[in-house]
Design a protein around this motif. Structure first.
Motif, PDB file in Angstrom:
ATOM      1  N   SER A   8       0.818  -1.219   0.000  1.00  0.00           N
ATOM      2  CA  SER A   8       0.000   0.000   0.000  1.00  0.00           C
ATOM      3  C   SER A   8       0.855   1.273   0.000  1.00  0.00           C
ATOM      4  O   SER A   8       1.826   1.366  -0.763  1.00  0.00           O
ATOM      5  CB  SER A   8      -0.946  -0.069   1.207  1.00  0.00           C
ATOM      6  OG  SER A   8      -1.839   0.992   1.245  1.00  0.00           O
ATOM      7  N   SER A  31      -3.569  -2.445  -1.977  1.00  0.00           N
ATOM      8  CA  SER A  31      -3.958  -2.013  -0.628  1.00  0.00           C
ATOM      9  C   SER A  31      -5.188  -2.813  -0.222  1.00  0.00           C
ATOM     10  O   SER A  31      -6.005  -3.162  -1.078  1.00  0.00           O
ATOM     11  CB  SER A  31      -4.297  -0.517  -0.638  1.00  0.00           C
ATOM     12  OG  SER A  31      -5.083  -0.189   0.489  1.00  0.00           O
ATOM     13  N   SER A  32      -5.331  -3.066   1.069  1.00  0.00           N
ATOM     14  CA  SER A  32      -6.532  -3.782   1.529  1.00  0.00           C
ATOM     15  C   SER A  32      -7.654  -2.801   1.874  1.00  0.00           C
ATOM     16  O   SER A  32      -8.730  -3.205   2.287  1.00  0.00           O
ATOM     17  CB  SER A  32      -6.191  -4.631   2.765  1.00  0.00           C
ATOM     18  OG  SER A  32      -5.803  -3.789   3.833  1.00  0.00           O
ATOM     19  N   LYS A  36      -7.964   4.072   0.425  1.00  0.00           N
ATOM     20  CA  LYS A  36      -6.652   4.535  -0.061  1.00  0.00           C
ATOM     21  C   LYS A  36      -6.656   4.770  -1.584  1.00  0.00           C
ATOM     22  O   LYS A  36      -5.679   5.270  -2.134  1.00  0.00           O
ATOM     23  CB  LYS A  36      -5.564   3.494   0.254  1.00  0.00           C
ATOM     24  CG  LYS A  36      -5.408   3.146   1.713  1.00  0.00           C
ATOM     25  CD  LYS A  36      -4.380   4.036   2.403  1.00  0.00           C
ATOM     26  CE  LYS A  36      -4.426   3.885   3.911  1.00  0.00           C
ATOM     27  NZ  LYS A  36      -4.098   2.566   4.398  1.00  0.00           N
ATOM     28  N   ILE A  72       5.313  -8.774   3.203  1.00  0.00           N
ATOM     29  CA  ILE A  72       4.270  -9.278   4.099  1.00  0.00           C
ATOM     30  C   ILE A  72       4.178  -8.313   5.272  1.00  0.00           C
ATOM     31  O   ILE A  72       5.135  -8.184   6.048  1.00  0.00           O
ATOM     32  CB  ILE A  72       4.611 -10.693   4.615  1.00  0.00           C
ATOM     33  CG1 ILE A  72       4.842 -11.638   3.437  1.00  0.00           C
ATOM     34  CG2 ILE A  72       3.493 -11.205   5.530  1.00  0.00           C
ATOM     35  CD1 ILE A  72       5.282 -13.045   3.833  1.00  0.00           C
ATOM     36  N   ASN A 142      10.437   2.492  13.326  1.00  0.00           N
ATOM     37  CA  ASN A 142      10.039   1.743  14.539  1.00  0.00           C
ATOM     38  C   ASN A 142       9.973   2.670  15.752  1.00  0.00           C
ATOM     39  O   ASN A 142       9.245   2.397  16.702  1.00  0.00           O
ATOM     40  CB  ASN A 142      11.047   0.631  14.865  1.00  0.00           C
ATOM     41  CG  ASN A 142      11.061  -0.469  13.822  1.00  0.00           C
ATOM     42  OD1 ASN A 142      10.147  -0.555  13.010  1.00  0.00           O
ATOM     43  ND2 ASN A 142      12.091  -1.290  13.833  1.00  0.00           N
TER      44      ASN A 142
END
Ligand SMILES: NC(=O)c1ccc[n+]([C@@H]2O[C@H](COP(=O)([O-])OP(=O)(O)OC[C@H]3O[C@@H](n4cnc5c(N)ncnc54)[C@H](OP(=O)(O)O)[C@@H]3O)[C@@H](O)[C@H]2O)c1
Length: 308
Positions: A8, A31-32, A36, A72, A142
């Motif tokens: 995405s 993209s899920s 978007k 992933i 992160n």
């Protein structure tokens, strides 16, 4: 070239799409999230809305493409992270085979080959394709997950701060810690997702006869040096990165109600980083470092920190 970008508008995939579009390629972004769609179109790419858990959708989207970037997304809601990673890698392998994709760039991690549960690189072994496995170090982004901890508000942070590293915080009276079962004086390769995007964009246009592995990093330093750079940017130059034992980390994750198998995999991932072996492998492959230094990222981080 016709290129499919998974991930995405994530940390790597957004700058990657921008680079590829800038080079004149035809890019489809998976993209899920249907919301978007317009943001993907605004970049000049074609959205493909669906899930990487849907092999049929992946096969349909990959068919006719010259190259695919396959990543992933990490999921912290899956009770068994290893099982999830393997299933998603197998989905990709199945779809790439059916679509007869000839050039594939797979996102992995610099410690993946050292972690039993996380190494899904071999799921791509049987494909009749040119494959590059990307092994980046620890992402600068992160640090965004640690904003609450640095502010002294995180739940795990509070528990561990009191129980294991509280002396330091209490004595100085200055909360603000990073922590994990890697940290302290461990030397780590940190990396900007923008530098990873540059490296992936180069790889997508190459064709290798054998499967190759490419390590990616932007800057190497100790965790405490990284903490000082991030801390200085947010007005906490005393920020420390406390190194916990594996046992303490596991206990903290359990207290935060992280499912047991997931917690074990997370501890295993960090223990591999603490072992110094990923750093040895990184040095052995002698990659050129990227351009974005942690001090550059720290400026963006400070904006997000003060807005939260
Ligand atoms: N963090 C690190 O230090 C580190 C180190 C080494 C390697 N890595 C690897 O780097 C990768 C993370 O890359 P990144 O930071 O660029 O990713 P990211 O920013 O986390 O973005 C991933 C995107 O994938 C989409 N997505 C989630 N589930 C999906 C699904 N089921 N189907 C389709 N799309 C889905 C989501 O966007 P939508 O909501 O739009 O679908 C999400 O924003 C992972 O593979 C990780 O293992 C990370």
């Amino acid at each position: 070239m016709k290129i499919i970008v998974t991930g995405s508008l994530g940390n790597i995939s957004k700058p990657l799409t921008e680079i590829l579009i800038g080079q004149g390629h035809q890019v489809t972004v998976i993209s899920s999230d249907s919301k978007k769609q317009s943001a993907i179109e605004e970049l000049g790419a074609v959205p493909a809305i669906g899930s990487i858990s849907d092999v049929e959708f992946l096969t349909h989207t990959f068919t006719g493409a010259d190259a695919v970037y396959a990543m992933i997304p990490l999921s912290f809601t899956e009770p068994d992270l290893s099982d999830y990673l393997r299933r998603m890698a197998q989905n990709y392998a199945q779809a790439l085979k059916a679509a007869k994709t000839k050039r594939i760039v797979v996102m992995s991690g610099w410690a993946a080959d050292l972690i039993k549960g996380e190494n899904v690189e071999n799921e791509f072994d049987e494909l009749d394709a040119s494959i590059t496995i990307m092994r980046p170090g620890s992402f600068y982004t992160n640090f965004y997950q640690s904003i609450d901890l640095i502010k002294g508000k995180g739940f795990i942070g509070k528990f561990l701060t009191l129980r294991y590293s509280g002396l330091w915080a209490l004595l100085t009276g200055k909360t603000g810690l990073l922590m994990g079962n890697y940290g302290g004086e461990d030397r780590i390769v940190f990396v900007s997702p923008k530098d990873i995007a540059d490296a992936v964009s180069e790889e997508l246009l190459l064709f290798t006869k054998k499967t190759t592995i490419r390590y990616v990093g932007s800057e190497e330093m100790t965790c405490n040096e990284a903490a000082r750079i991030i801390g200085t940017a947010v007005g906490k130059p005393w920020l420390k990165w406390v190194l916990l034992t594996d046992k303490a980390m596991l206990q903290g994750l359990k207290m935060a109600k992280i499912p047991e198998k997931l917690a074990e995999t997370l501890v295993e991932m960090q223990a591999a980083m603490h072992s110094g072996k990923p750093l040895e492998n990184f040095h052995r492959s002698r990659p050129k470092m990227g351009n974005v230094k942690l001090a550059d990222f720290a400026k963006e981080f400070a904006i997000a920190y003060h807005q939260k």
